[in-house]
Design an enzyme around this catalytic site. Structure first.
Site, PDB file in Angstrom:
ATOM      1  N   SER A  43       0.862  -1.185   0.000  1.00  0.00           N
ATOM      2  CA  SER A  43       0.000   0.000   0.000  1.00  0.00           C
ATOM      3  C   SER A  43       0.902   1.241   0.000  1.00  0.00           C
ATOM      4  O   SER A  43       2.122   1.132   0.124  1.00  0.00           O
ATOM      5  CB  SER A  43      -0.892  -0.010   1.236  1.00  0.00           C
ATOM      6  OG  SER A  43      -0.093   0.054   2.381  1.00  0.00           O
ATOM      7  N   ILE A  49      -3.697   8.839  -6.493  1.00  0.00           N
ATOM      8  CA  ILE A  49      -3.074   9.915  -7.282  1.00  0.00           C
ATOM      9  C   ILE A  49      -2.889   9.448  -8.718  1.00  0.00           C
ATOM     10  O   ILE A  49      -3.174  10.168  -9.675  1.00  0.00           O
ATOM     11  CB  ILE A  49      -1.723  10.324  -6.643  1.00  0.00           C
ATOM     12  CG1 ILE A  49      -1.971  10.959  -5.274  1.00  0.00           C
ATOM     13  CG2 ILE A  49      -0.948  11.271  -7.539  1.00  0.00           C
ATOM     14  CD1 ILE A  49      -0.727  11.166  -4.441  1.00  0.00           C
ATOM     15  N   ASP A 178      -5.269  -9.089  -0.409  1.00  0.00           N
ATOM     16  CA  ASP A 178      -5.999  -8.810   0.838  1.00  0.00           C
ATOM     17  C   ASP A 178      -7.298  -9.619   0.836  1.00  0.00           C
ATOM     18  O   ASP A 178      -7.912  -9.800  -0.216  1.00  0.00           O
ATOM     19  CB  ASP A 178      -6.415  -7.330   0.928  1.00  0.00           C
ATOM     20  CG  ASP A 178      -5.222  -6.388   1.051  1.00  0.00           C
ATOM     21  OD1 ASP A 178      -4.114  -6.877   1.301  1.00  0.00           O
ATOM     22  OD2 ASP A 178      -5.426  -5.154   0.907  1.00  0.00           O
ATOM     23  N   LYS A 218      14.928  -4.417  -8.648  1.00  0.00           N
ATOM     24  CA  LYS A 218      14.542  -5.827  -8.592  1.00  0.00           C
ATOM     25  C   LYS A 218      13.028  -5.946  -8.813  1.00  0.00           C
ATOM     26  O   LYS A 218      12.249  -5.253  -8.147  1.00  0.00           O
ATOM     27  CB  LYS A 218      14.904  -6.428  -7.221  1.00  0.00           C
ATOM     28  CG  LYS A 218      16.381  -6.319  -6.870  1.00  0.00           C
ATOM     29  CD  LYS A 218      17.269  -6.982  -7.899  1.00  0.00           C
ATOM     30  CE  LYS A 218      17.725  -8.341  -7.545  1.00  0.00           C
ATOM     31  NZ  LYS A 218      18.586  -8.911  -8.625  1.00  0.00           N
ATOM     32  N   LYS A 254      11.329  -7.857 -17.859  1.00  0.00           N
ATOM     33  CA  LYS A 254      11.012  -9.020 -17.010  1.00  0.00           C
ATOM     34  C   LYS A 254       9.521  -9.045 -16.695  1.00  0.00           C
ATOM     35  O   LYS A 254       8.872 -10.080 -16.743  1.00  0.00           O
ATOM     36  CB  LYS A 254      11.799  -8.942 -15.705  1.00  0.00           C
ATOM     37  CG  LYS A 254      13.201  -9.420 -15.864  1.00  0.00           C
ATOM     38  CD  LYS A 254      13.763  -9.823 -14.533  1.00  0.00           C
ATOM     39  CE  LYS A 254      15.134 -10.423 -14.736  1.00  0.00           C
ATOM     40  NZ  LYS A 254      15.905 -10.481 -13.520  1.00  0.00           N
ATOM     41  N   CYS A 417     -13.041  25.967  10.880  1.00  0.00           N
ATOM     42  CA  CYS A 417     -13.976  25.190  11.681  1.00  0.00           C
ATOM     43  C   CYS A 417     -13.652  25.310  13.177  1.00  0.00           C
ATOM     44  O   CYS A 417     -13.977  26.318  13.792  1.00  0.00           O
ATOM     45  CB  CYS A 417     -14.018  23.740  11.200  1.00  0.00           C
ATOM     46  SG  CYS A 417     -15.539  22.922  11.714  1.00  0.00           S
ATOM     47  N   GLU A 441     -18.199  21.723  24.179  1.00  0.00           N
ATOM     48  CA  GLU A 441     -17.429  20.539  23.770  1.00  0.00           C
ATOM     49  C   GLU A 441     -16.218  20.375  24.688  1.00  0.00           C
ATOM     50  O   GLU A 441     -15.782  19.259  24.959  1.00  0.00           O
ATOM     51  CB  GLU A 441     -16.951  20.692  22.311  1.00  0.00           C
ATOM     52  CG  GLU A 441     -16.134  19.512  21.812  1.00  0.00           C
ATOM     53  CD  GLU A 441     -15.686  19.636  20.351  1.00  0.00           C
ATOM     54  OE1 GLU A 441     -15.891  20.710  19.743  1.00  0.00           O
ATOM     55  OE2 GLU A 441     -15.127  18.655  19.822  1.00  0.00           O
ATOM     56  N   HIS A 546     -14.984  24.260   5.933  1.00  0.00           N
ATOM     57  CA  HIS A 546     -13.664  23.707   5.588  1.00  0.00           C
ATOM     58  C   HIS A 546     -13.331  24.125   4.158  1.00  0.00           C
ATOM     59  O   HIS A 546     -13.469  23.309   3.220  1.00  0.00           O
ATOM     60  CB  HIS A 546     -13.684  22.177   5.693  1.00  0.00           C
ATOM     61  CG  HIS A 546     -13.735  21.688   7.095  1.00  0.00           C
ATOM     62  ND1 HIS A 546     -12.622  21.583   7.885  1.00  0.00           N
ATOM     63  CD2 HIS A 546     -14.781  21.311   7.864  1.00  0.00           C
ATOM     64  CE1 HIS A 546     -12.969  21.132   9.081  1.00  0.00           C
ATOM     65  NE2 HIS A 546     -14.277  20.968   9.098  1.00  0.00           N
ATOM     66  N   GLU A 548     -10.632  24.365   2.754  1.00  0.00           N
ATOM     67  CA  GLU A 548      -9.536  23.576   2.174  1.00  0.00           C
ATOM     68  C   GLU A 548     -10.083  22.444   1.304  1.00  0.00           C
ATOM     69  O   GLU A 548      -9.407  21.973   0.390  1.00  0.00           O
ATOM     70  CB  GLU A 548      -8.613  23.028   3.279  1.00  0.00           C
ATOM     71  CG  GLU A 548      -9.183  21.929   4.177  1.00  0.00           C
ATOM     72  CD  GLU A 548     -10.025  22.445   5.344  1.00  0.00           C
ATOM     73  OE1 GLU A 548     -10.486  23.607   5.292  1.00  0.00           O
ATOM     74  OE2 GLU A 548     -10.235  21.672   6.309  1.00  0.00           O
TER      75      GLU A 548
HETATM   76  N1  GLN Z   1     -15.342  20.015  17.118  1.00  0.00           N
HETATM   77  C1  GLN Z   1     -15.992  21.095  16.465  1.00  0.00           C
HETATM   78  C2  GLN Z   1     -17.460  20.806  16.166  1.00  0.00           C
HETATM   79  O1  GLN Z   1     -17.850  19.678  16.103  1.00  0.00           O
HETATM   80  C3  GLN Z   1     -15.270  21.471  15.192  1.00  0.00           C
HETATM   81  C4  GLN Z   1     -15.334  20.398  14.160  1.00  0.00           C
HETATM   82  C5  GLN Z   1     -14.302  20.540  13.083  1.00  0.00           C
HETATM   83  O2  GLN Z   1     -13.326  21.272  13.220  1.00  0.00           O
HETATM   84  N2  GLN Z   1     -14.488  19.833  12.004  1.00  0.00           N
HETATM   85  O3  GLN Z   1     -18.223  21.696  15.953  1.00  0.00           O
END
Ligand code: GLN
Length: 599
Positions: A43, A49, A178, A218, A254, A417, A441, A546, A548
């Site tokens: 793996s 990718i 696997d 190899k 080979k 977040c 939290e 998020h 990103e």
């Molecule tokens: N723990 C936080 C929540 O649940 C932030 C979650 C996160 O960063 N994805 O709201």
């Protein structure tokens, strides 16, 4: 061409026959063709990718593509997986929590995916068990073959119908041999037979070892593992050899000999300096031509579009290799030991970095190592700070202190977040005078719960698939920094994965303390973006989303562009404005990754 008669007789299976091949309505045999990628030897070869790069060069030719990852584990999705063990949990627009490879596909293809693009053994088996309770197996004993494999084939054909794609790319998780993925391999073997010749292309990704003590490549491990694939009834059409250095002709010969694959279809896939270079590498090696020939797709190719896309990619490669302004961004987290848990953050920084010719170095800071006394020394020299998503209590005090440091010292800050929630806690405690303000939290009984559970989360007890998940519209306050980052747009769409939110009961006190809430959920009092006025801080922005996850090389995230731009200014460089993001504009993304990574 697939045999229509054979497929329809399979679809009409009854208790009189051994066949069981459920067929989705509207399935047209031969309309969609399939490329299946298997991993052998080990793996971590970068199977995702590789497959996404192959899908990308086929898409460049004007073919429509739909990838699907088949995961062997019994979890129904990746939502409950620990990112420290499995890498980041990627979230799709429809709320599916999935493997990080789906992020690679979205970035490479610049295409949103859905839950149809991700299947786990957990999903397959729950469907089979449900059907059994509904008596849908007509009194038969329910077996791995044909019922479980039938369900896998159904998923692949459902994706073909829903996407109307020219090509479905099937990535089989894990490694050949696997126990967990054996029935996926069996399912594609059966399906290739049912669909007929020129509709299936099997690609084996393998690994050629080069022990330093020998200084020679190899191929024995690769040979033996390809035999395992043969034993499963699969004869690969193409072999792609992963290796550190270009694979020698001798090693390729080979493999060609032992695996019965023509030399012209045994390719070297050695390490390179950016994952975005791989499509051009595959094209240069001629893998695209081999797939087109094997699947008789020549008539569907658009050569003009291909040339345009090729120029775009080449332009991109030039840009990322040209990055000349070094900046250092601190990423403060809990799982900083495992880069894969922040894969999309790394990518998003690279996309934004290349836009401004910045070479972004990431300084990973474990917040549990930070104390009031070592903090300023540890963070000195950073041009920008990110606090990414996170859960739970560990390292939280260090994160709060980092935000204070960034806020008080004018260091560009981007909160993602949890990073937004931490920013609210810090501001409440140190600016608004709400002593011991916290999130429920972190501290259920805190005197000022400035971050609290979303109301709809209060009664949920089970884990998995029930956070506030997926794409949500975000209304941006006109004139705010956030709105400017999005080119003056009133609305955008971002991805979410959280249970807690800014407590609406504290909005007034935080606002009068100077915090600006600049992004909201439409029709709900849910804060989605906040910022500090630019008169008080050069760049302090945080979002409950998020971003990103939706940053792409062709369309970098505006939040990351903003952070990188502000960080460059802090480093003393005056950045030019980023080029407007258009589908055909030059993609960007300085990148230090090798092809190896998660598979
Ligand atoms: N723990 C936080 C929540 O649940 C932030 C979650 C996160 O960063 N994805 O709201």
């Amino acid at each position: 061409m697939a045999s229509d008669n054979m497929l329809s007789s399979l679809a009409n299976a009854s208790d009189e026959t051994e066949f069981y091949t459920p067929m989705p309505t509207g399935y047209v045999p031969g309309r969609t063709k399939y490329v299946v990628v298997f991993g052998t030897v080990m793996s971590g070869l970068g199977k995702g990718i590789f497959s996404s790069s192959l899908a990308c060069i086929m898409q460049d030719k004007g073919l429509t593509v739909a990838p699907i990852k088949l995961e062997g584990y019994l979890n129904r999705d990746s939502g409950t997986l620990n990112p420290y063990r499995h890498g980041e949990v990627f979230v799709l627009d429809d709320g599916m929590e999935c493997d990080m490879d789906l992020g690679t596909y979205e970035r490479m293809l610049d295409q949103d995916l859905t839950r149809l693009n991700f299947t786990t053994s957990g999903q397959i088996f729950s469907t089979v068990l449900e059907k059994e309770r509904q008596g849908r197996y007509l009194g038969r004993d329910v077996q791995m073959i044909p019922h479980v494999t039938g369900e896998v084939k159904m998923r692949l054909r459902e994706l073909a119908v829903a996407s109307e794609a020219d090509l479905v790319f099937v990535e089989i998780g894990g490694t050949v041999g696997d126990v967990e993925n054996a029935y996926f391999i069996e399912a594609v073997r059966e399906m290739a037979y049912e669909e007929g010749s020129q509709n299936f292309c099997f690609v084996a990704l393998t690994y050629v070892i080069e022990p330093p003590a020998l200084g020679e490549q190899k191929s024995k491990a690769a040979q033996l593992n390809l035999k395992l694939l043969n034993a499963a009834g699969i004869h690969p059409h193409i072999i792609a050899c992963r290796a550190h250095n270009p694979v020698t002709t001798k090693a390729r010969e080979k493999l060609a000999l032992y695996a019965n694959v023509p030399m012209a279809r045994v390719f070297s896939m050695h390490d390179c300096d950016s994952i975005y270079v791989i499509p051009e590498m595959l094209r240069g090696a001629g893998i695209d031509a081999a797939v087109i020939e094997l699947l008789s797709l020549a008539e569907r190719v658009d050569p003009v579009r291909e040339e345009e896309r090729r120029a775009t990619w080449n332009d991109y490669i030039k840009r990322f290799r040209n990055a000349r302004y070094p900046i250092t961004i601190g990423v403060i987290g809990k799982y900083t030991a495992l880069r894969d848990s922040y894969a999309s953050v790394i990518q998003a920084l690279e996309h934004a970095g290349a836009t401004f010719s910045a070479s972004v170095r990431i300084d990973w800071v474990d917040s549990s190592d930070l104390t009031a006394s070592n903090l300023s020394e540890r963070l000195a020299g950073l041009h920008g700070i990110i606090i990414p998503g996170g859960f739970g209590v560990r390292g939280v005090d260090g994160k709060i202190e980092c935000v204070r440091y960034a806020r008080q010292n004018g260091i560009p800050y981007l909160g993602l977040c949890y990073g937004m929630q931490i920013a609210v806690i810090e501001y409440a405690r140190h600016v608004c005078g709400l002593e011991h303000a916290s999130s429920t939290e972190i501290d259920r009984d805190c005197p000022h719960p400035v971050i609290d559970l979303l109301p709809e989360q209060a009664d949920i007890v089970s884990l998995g698939g029930n956070m506030r998940l997926g794409g949500q519209d975000v209304e941006l306050q006109p004139g705010s920094l956030a709105a400017r980052l999005f080119g003056g747009a009133r609305q955008t769409r971002l991805r979410f994965r959280h249970r807690w939110e800014v407590n609406p009961a504290y909005l007034d006190r935080l606002t009068s303390g100077g915090l600006v809430f600049s992004g909201w959920a439409p029709n709900q009092p849910i804060v989605q973006v906040l910022e500090l006025p630019e008169s008080t801080h050069p760049f302090f922005v945080a979002t409950q989303s998020h971003p990103e996850l939706t940053s792409r090389p062709l369309h970098p995230s505006p939040f990351f562009l903003g952070l990188v731009r502000a960080s460059l200014i802090r480093s003393g460089v005056v950045p030019g404005d980023p080029p407007p993001a258009a589908a055909d504009s030059a993609p960007a993304g300085a990148c230090e990754c090798r092809m190896a990574g998660s598979d």
